[in-house]
Write a protein that holds these residues in place. Structure first.
Motif, PDB file in Angstrom:
ATOM      1  N   ARG A  54       0.847  -1.189   0.000  1.00  0.00           N
ATOM      2  CA  ARG A  54       0.000   0.000   0.000  1.00  0.00           C
ATOM      3  C   ARG A  54       0.883   1.239   0.000  1.00  0.00           C
ATOM      4  NH1 ARG A  54      -4.237   0.046   4.751  1.00  0.00           N
ATOM      5  NH2 ARG A  54      -4.820   1.966   3.634  1.00  0.00           N
ATOM      6  N   SER A  55       0.382   2.307  -0.615  1.00  0.00           N
ATOM      7  CA  SER A  55       1.122   3.576  -0.633  1.00  0.00           C
ATOM      8  C   SER A  55       0.707   4.392   0.583  1.00  0.00           C
ATOM      9  CB  SER A  55       0.822   4.348  -1.920  1.00  0.00           C
ATOM     10  OG  SER A  55       1.238   3.625  -3.051  1.00  0.00           O
ATOM     11  N   LEU A  56       1.622   4.537   1.532  1.00  0.00           N
ATOM     12  CA  LEU A  56       1.317   5.239   2.776  1.00  0.00           C
ATOM     13  C   LEU A  56       2.214   6.445   2.992  1.00  0.00           C
ATOM     14  CD1 LEU A  56       0.927   2.097   5.085  1.00  0.00           C
ATOM     15  CD2 LEU A  56      -0.891   3.425   4.007  1.00  0.00           C
ATOM     16  N   TYR A  57       3.086   6.732   2.029  1.00  0.00           N
ATOM     17  CA  TYR A  57       4.072   7.799   2.240  1.00  0.00           C
ATOM     18  C   TYR A  57       4.280   8.549   0.940  1.00  0.00           C
ATOM     19  CZ  TYR A  57       8.520   9.992   3.513  1.00  0.00           C
ATOM     20  OH  TYR A  57       9.520  10.895   3.768  1.00  0.00           O
ATOM     21  N   ASN A  58       4.244   9.880   1.005  1.00  0.00           N
ATOM     22  CA  ASN A  58       4.517  10.722  -0.155  1.00  0.00           C
ATOM     23  C   ASN A  58       5.857  11.425   0.042  1.00  0.00           C
ATOM     24  OD1 ASN A  58       2.063  10.242  -1.577  1.00  0.00           O
ATOM     25  ND2 ASN A  58       1.007  11.567  -0.116  1.00  0.00           N
ATOM     26  N   TYR A  59       6.690  11.371  -0.988  1.00  0.00           N
ATOM     27  CA  TYR A  59       8.049  11.915  -0.898  1.00  0.00           C
ATOM     28  C   TYR A  59       8.174  13.107  -1.838  1.00  0.00           C
ATOM     29  CZ  TYR A  59      13.162  11.806  -0.664  1.00  0.00           C
ATOM     30  OH  TYR A  59      14.489  12.109  -0.467  1.00  0.00           O
ATOM     31  N   ASP A  60       8.500  14.259  -1.291  1.00  0.00           N
ATOM     32  CA  ASP A  60       8.600  15.484  -2.078  1.00  0.00           C
ATOM     33  C   ASP A  60      10.008  15.621  -2.649  1.00  0.00           C
ATOM     34  OD1 ASP A  60       8.434  17.959  -3.200  1.00  0.00           O
ATOM     35  OD2 ASP A  60       8.168  19.065  -1.326  1.00  0.00           O
ATOM     36  N   VAL A  61      10.130  15.487  -3.965  1.00  0.00           N
ATOM     37  CA  VAL A  61      11.440  15.599  -4.614  1.00  0.00           C
ATOM     38  C   VAL A  61      11.642  16.984  -5.223  1.00  0.00           C
ATOM     39  CG1 VAL A  61      11.564  13.137  -5.124  1.00  0.00           C
ATOM     40  CG2 VAL A  61      10.558  14.689  -6.807  1.00  0.00           C
ATOM     41  N   THR A  62      10.733  17.919  -4.956  1.00  0.00           N
ATOM     42  CA  THR A  62      10.821  19.259  -5.561  1.00  0.00           C
ATOM     43  C   THR A  62      11.487  20.273  -4.646  1.00  0.00           C
ATOM     44  OG1 THR A  62       8.627  19.926  -4.729  1.00  0.00           O
ATOM     45  CG2 THR A  62       8.718  18.802  -6.865  1.00  0.00           C
ATOM     46  N   ARG A  63      11.775  19.903  -3.399  1.00  0.00           N
ATOM     47  CA  ARG A  63      12.402  20.837  -2.481  1.00  0.00           C
ATOM     48  C   ARG A  63      13.780  21.248  -2.992  1.00  0.00           C
ATOM     49  NH1 ARG A  63      13.968  18.348   1.886  1.00  0.00           N
ATOM     50  NH2 ARG A  63      13.595  16.277   1.058  1.00  0.00           N
ATOM     51  N   PRO A  64      14.122  22.542  -2.953  1.00  0.00           N
ATOM     52  CA  PRO A  64      15.438  22.964  -3.443  1.00  0.00           C
ATOM     53  C   PRO A  64      16.595  22.409  -2.624  1.00  0.00           C
ATOM     54  CG  PRO A  64      14.243  24.814  -2.437  1.00  0.00           C
ATOM     55  CD  PRO A  64      13.277  23.672  -2.551  1.00  0.00           C
ATOM     56  N   THR A  65      16.353  22.057  -1.365  1.00  0.00           N
ATOM     57  CA  THR A  65      17.411  21.494  -0.516  1.00  0.00           C
ATOM     58  C   THR A  65      17.440  19.973  -0.568  1.00  0.00           C
ATOM     59  OG1 THR A  65      15.914  21.520   1.402  1.00  0.00           O
ATOM     60  CG2 THR A  65      17.328  23.461   1.064  1.00  0.00           C
ATOM     61  N   GLN A  66      16.601  19.394  -1.410  1.00  0.00           N
ATOM     62  CA  GLN A  66      16.527  17.943  -1.510  1.00  0.00           C
ATOM     63  C   GLN A  66      17.903  17.387  -1.895  1.00  0.00           C
ATOM     64  OE1 GLN A  66      16.256  15.070  -3.536  1.00  0.00           O
ATOM     65  NE2 GLN A  66      15.200  14.013  -1.910  1.00  0.00           N
ATOM     66  N   SER A  67      18.332  16.332  -1.195  1.00  0.00           N
ATOM     67  CA  SER A  67      19.701  15.839  -1.378  1.00  0.00           C
ATOM     68  C   SER A  67      19.972  15.383  -2.804  1.00  0.00           C
ATOM     69  CB  SER A  67      19.978  14.688  -0.395  1.00  0.00           C
ATOM     70  OG  SER A  67      19.096  13.604  -0.630  1.00  0.00           O
TER      71      SER A  67
END
Length: 201
Positions: A54-67
């Protein structure tokens, strides 16, 4: 085995507290990409692993500080991350038993990092490429290429490309980048010329 062929995402998992009675399976401090360091340790340290479809987590890859968006020397934090993870398996006496899985894991990360090194700023890219692949070369020799790990994850063309890269001490990757840059410049020149208004005669 499939666990080691997926991307490391510690935030998408729940861990039993008892797993950390052993002080060894910890995040390597002071680096980004520490998830690549910790998750394979957790695979070995866990007494059992369960999967929830099940999909229970959303990951934001648009943050400018994203590694994953970093372009400075911190992209090479993957080197100590992978080295420490491999040392963990050696310390536990499990390196040989998990060699195939670890080969896939390291090969996938090293090859994926080529594009990050291509956009690296403030550090010699040739040196960075050699530092990156030294991890795979020192741990697995030729087998990280001959095992089929690269072909499985990236296709036959990439596997052949990496064979050539290793044979040239990874200089061929730099040559490809130079050729690509020259091609883009030529393409831009041609496009500008074709878009230039015709002179009146």
């Amino acid at each position: 085995a499939l666990l080691y062929r997926n991307w490391a995402t510690p935030c998408g998992r729940i861990y039993a507290r008892s797993m950390f009675d052993d002080p060894d399976p910890r995040f390597l401090p002071g680096i980004i990409f520490a998830d690549a360091n910790f998750v394979p340790k957790s695979y070995y340290a866990a007494s059992r692993i369960a999967y929830l479809d099940r999909s229970l987590y959303n990951y934001d890859v648009t943050r400018p500080t994203q590694s994953m968006k970093q372009t400075d020397k911190r992209v090479l934090n993957i080197v100590p991350a992978l080295r420490d993870m491999l040392e963990y398996y050696r310390k536990k006496g499990a390196f040989d038993a998990y060699r195939d899985d670890l080969t896939h894991y390291v090969a996938r990360h090293c090859v994926s990092w080529i594009v990050k090194v291509q956009h690296l700023t403030g550090y010699p890219r040739g040196q960075a490429i050699r530092e990156l692949f030294t991890v795979a070369d020192e741990a697995f020799g030729d087998t990280w290429i001959t095992s089929g790990a690269v072909e499985q994850h990236f296709g036959k063309a990439m596997a052949l490309r990496m064979r050539a890269a290793r044979a040239t001490q990874y200089r061929s990757i730099i040559w490809e980048w130079h050729a690509e840059r020259r091609w883009r410049r030529a393409d831009t020149t041609i496009e500008d010329t074709l878009n230039r208004p015709a002179k009146a005669y």
